[in-house]
Design an enzyme around this catalytic site. Structure first.
Site, PDB file in Angstrom:
ATOM      1  N   HIS A  89     -55.745 -31.170 -72.358  1.00  0.00           N
ATOM      2  CA  HIS A  89     -54.992 -31.888 -71.330  1.00  0.00           C
ATOM      3  C   HIS A  89     -54.062 -30.903 -70.635  1.00  0.00           C
ATOM      4  O   HIS A  89     -53.401 -30.100 -71.291  1.00  0.00           O
ATOM      5  CB  HIS A  89     -54.194 -33.040 -71.943  1.00  0.00           C
ATOM      6  N   LEU A 102     -55.223 -42.999 -74.833  1.00  0.00           N
ATOM      7  CA  LEU A 102     -55.413 -41.845 -73.947  1.00  0.00           C
ATOM      8  C   LEU A 102     -54.310 -40.782 -74.123  1.00  0.00           C
ATOM      9  O   LEU A 102     -53.115 -41.087 -74.036  1.00  0.00           O
ATOM     10  CB  LEU A 102     -55.420 -42.317 -72.481  1.00  0.00           C
ATOM     11  N   ASP A 103     -54.722 -39.545 -74.343  1.00  0.00           N
ATOM     12  CA  ASP A 103     -53.806 -38.399 -74.434  1.00  0.00           C
ATOM     13  C   ASP A 103     -52.743 -38.575 -75.512  1.00  0.00           C
ATOM     14  O   ASP A 103     -51.654 -37.980 -75.424  1.00  0.00           O
ATOM     15  CB  ASP A 103     -53.118 -38.148 -73.081  1.00  0.00           C
ATOM     16  N   ALA A 104     -53.036 -39.368 -76.518  1.00  0.00           N
ATOM     17  CA  ALA A 104     -52.047 -39.638 -77.566  1.00  0.00           C
ATOM     18  C   ALA A 104     -52.533 -39.203 -78.942  1.00  0.00           C
ATOM     19  O   ALA A 104     -51.879 -39.479 -79.950  1.00  0.00           O
ATOM     20  CB  ALA A 104     -51.696 -41.123 -77.578  1.00  0.00           C
ATOM     21  N   GLY A 162     -52.060 -38.785 -68.826  1.00  0.00           N
ATOM     22  CA  GLY A 162     -52.824 -39.463 -67.780  1.00  0.00           C
ATOM     23  C   GLY A 162     -53.245 -38.542 -66.658  1.00  0.00           C
ATOM     24  O   GLY A 162     -53.321 -37.323 -66.830  1.00  0.00           O
TER      25      GLY A 162
END
Lengths: 283, 283, 283, 283
Positions: free
Chosen positions: C191, C226-228, C200
């Site tokens: 990311h 998401l992205d966690a 995000g």
């Protein structure tokens, strides 16, 4: 020899640099620093310039002439400082001493070209530090109920001492709107995370919980929205799974000291401009 | 719209910035970048400027006018480039492939605004890399005896391909004086240490033996004295006692790639000036 | 000579290290790496160990004996790998080529001890890159409507090729739950921000808008949120007001490449353990 | 609860970890930290271990038992410390105050678990700093002629105050052999360059002259050869052509403070071992 520093922003158009530099050339000034930046999206021009004069030039006359000529022509917002005028800085602290020690050590070592007429705290714990460095210390307790009253007392002291800007050296209190309004873009805070990550309380605890591999610190100007003001400087350090929250707090202290000190220095040396909640820092 | 980049150095005196910027202002140019530096010790003035013209300005005429006016007045050494003119770069390699892969990947990704007419090597090992990226590869073996002869062949190829500058991407050979003379401050080497520490052969072995806690890489222009030319860029990474020489070599590869790529970019974008065996890099 | 790598986690109690190391000592193993970590809050013990055997020890027998003795005694979750078994990695891409070039270059340079049986993409743009490195490329278009169908095709390919883990090299698609469930903590994403900041879409745009002075990249295991997912590696680079969004994107590419490559390497070398949505990375 | 720290080095062979950890397991110790390193070239094994005991274990008895069993069996060089025993540190200074302020601030903030019985200086300039922190200050002038005599006075003071180790906080004097011999690998110096680059006098001047793009600082143990002792910690900061020597000196001060403080902390926490003029630092 005298030296002035000029900060400008205005609508972008061609010819600005030529006219500004000619203004100083005609007055026998020698430009020793020039940097500029154009915000293309908003078509705004920014500039920082340092100029030396061999003779003792009057800053008042130079200001008047600049206002009536170039500044008027290009509709500039501008500030002109004489290098010999030291800014006056107030320091706000609570109980953490590491940033205070760091600032005062740099002050004593002549690293910060600043006067520090007073230190204000909501606790008396750090009075001995102020005393050992010979700086007046004012204890103004703050509670949820007396916050506005306390701000009035603080403001009175700041005005009496002709303070130019305020440094929050891990001062663990919300700053009331009245104080922010009196010092717009002139209150510098240190937040112990790389903003916008972990805004608000206990950022090291949040960083630990999320399992990040780097922690950071951010110095920024204080605005009404918490931890959302223009960022002046940030730095980070690496951590690993093996670091406890206590380790993060300890490692973070060095970051906080250095990032706050850099923010203060840039401000003192008139290297910062604020526009659209962002800083332009001419390093 | 056309764009030019101007690089200057000349004896320092007042008025240079005003005259240069007025020159472009009068020709309807819009200055989008200006940076300057004064070497106080040697009283030399350096400047880099980018200027956009709405009309299709003739770079030839601009050059002629600049030469006869401002450049003559201030006794300037100067270079003026049209942004549309892509420099032509030759890459020299031996057997290590990581820097070559990195450069060619950046080239294919349009990160480097450059033409690469040829790759020259003293070994054939990397011919397949050149082929997979569609770039002509020339194998010119070098021995202690044929070094001058090889340089002649190299020079002939470089001239035929109108090469502007050379990148030594871990090319493990001494560059003969004749080649350096033909490309003064236009041969970029990557050395795998933070110079001046560990100049010469086997820097990772020396770093391991000395027990340093950081290793580095340096991109620099090649001069006759080995590893002593003007430094363009450096970077480092942390190591510990637990890293073997093999680990240092592996960790160093990422450093070498990035430090060399930055050096190449600065050169391509005409951001570097050389004076007194040091670089001024206008970033 | 043979080598095994052991990863353990279990309830913390005293004697674990003594028993584990004795287990290998009694089997003529030579421990060449040991590192451990105790999550004090959750009283969980973690360990990574590398052990060499002079004779050709059977990993199957060692596993069986370890299971019945130490692992049972301490209620361990554990994995034991033979160093000679190369993991099989699939790469997912969309249109950005920089991470793909970087991964394949490292693979070709023997920096990654891995097999790459296939590359999967929702676009055909990067087929030529896969071809130039000689790796099979599968084009599986993904739309809002066929997402699950596409995941089935992907899964079939991955199973046919006995893939151990997946790398999302700037693959700009949400991964369906079915695929995540099939590869728990075995899908690595890059990311382009220092998470949790700017999760995000369009993190560079958000970073620009906020006026941060550092940008970052994060490699992490993919989870449903998401992205966690658990962060494996992060790194940052400094920026200033003068950098445009395009500059951030360009500077970020080097970060993305290096942070993803490190995440991949740690995974390949079995250096990572996941617990409570965080990684323990034994470097 | 009591805690001990153990440092070991001995010829490498298999079984060491199993025997050492079993030794503590049998005595109801709980190992909370273990790290080891093998110098493959010299086949030497190094280890650091922290062990907690619930009961008040006698360190004297534990030492005696360890000596007669595991230590004897494996021919170990070893040190065992009780965590409750604070080391005693002397600080040597000349005229620069930044490192002194930094050390004393950390000491006052309880960041350094150490006693500071005295500060020694060849000048009286910093007496006021010592006084403001309440630490005895001794002025021992040093000239070319009285160097050995001064060392005798210093040694007498150090022995009287039972000093364990010495920190040279920018103490601008050569340390006589007699003092080094009395404190082998127990004198920590801060050198203001990334050694081995720019050893000796005026490193910032040399860095400026060479045109490096990074400057550094190094903390190391003092040996007879100047600036050539085992390196404990290093760090760097980026500079550019625009920084004057004065800028380098100023920027370097933050490096010096942090690199020296880290060196001191590692030493206080018994994290360093010295072998073959290199350090093993178990972080």
């Amino acid at each position: 020899m005298s030296k002035i520093t000029l900060l400008i922003h205005c609508p972008d158009t061609s010819g600005i640099i030529a006219h500004v530099t000619s203004f100083f050339y005609k007055r026998q000034g020698n430009i020793i620093y020039i940097d500029q930046y154009v915000d293309v999206e908003n078509t705004v021009f920014f500039m920082r310039l340092e100029c030396e004069f061999n003779s003792q030039t009057s800053i008042k006359i130079t200001k008047d002439e600049f206002r009536e000529t170039v500044a008027k022509q290009y509709k500039m917002s501008w500030q002109m400082y004489s290098a010999s005028a030291k800014p006056r800085m107030a320091v706000f602290v609570s109980k953490y001493d590491h940033c205070l020690y760091d600032i005062l050590s740099r002050y004593k070592s002549n690293e910060l070209e600043v006067d520090i007429p007073l230190i204000i705290s909501n606790h008396i714990d750090l009075e001995h530090v102020a005393q050992s460095f010979g700086i007046p210390f004012y204890h103004i307790p703050v509670t949820a109920r007396n916050r506005e009253k306390a701000a009035e007392s603080q403001l009175a002291l700041l005005q009496k001492e002709k303070v130019d800007f305020i440094v929050l050296a891990r001062y663990m209190q919300i700053i009331p709107k009245s104080l922010i309004a009196a010092f717009p873009n002139r209150i510098i805070n240190i937040h112990h995370s790389f903003l916008p990550a972990f805004a608000g309380a206990k950022p090291y605890h949040l960083a630990y919980k999320r399992g990040v591999k780097i922690i950071g610190a951010t110095s920024h100007y204080v605005t009404e929205e918490l931890d959302a003001g223009p960022i002046i400087e940030q730095d980070i350090t690496r951590i690993s799974h093996s670091h406890s929250i206590k380790d993060l707090i300890l490692k973070g202290r060095d970051l906080e000291k250095i990032v706050l000190a850099k923010g203060i220095k840039y401000h003192i040396e008139r290297k910062t401009l604020v526009f659209n909640n962002k800083t332009i820092v001419f390093i």
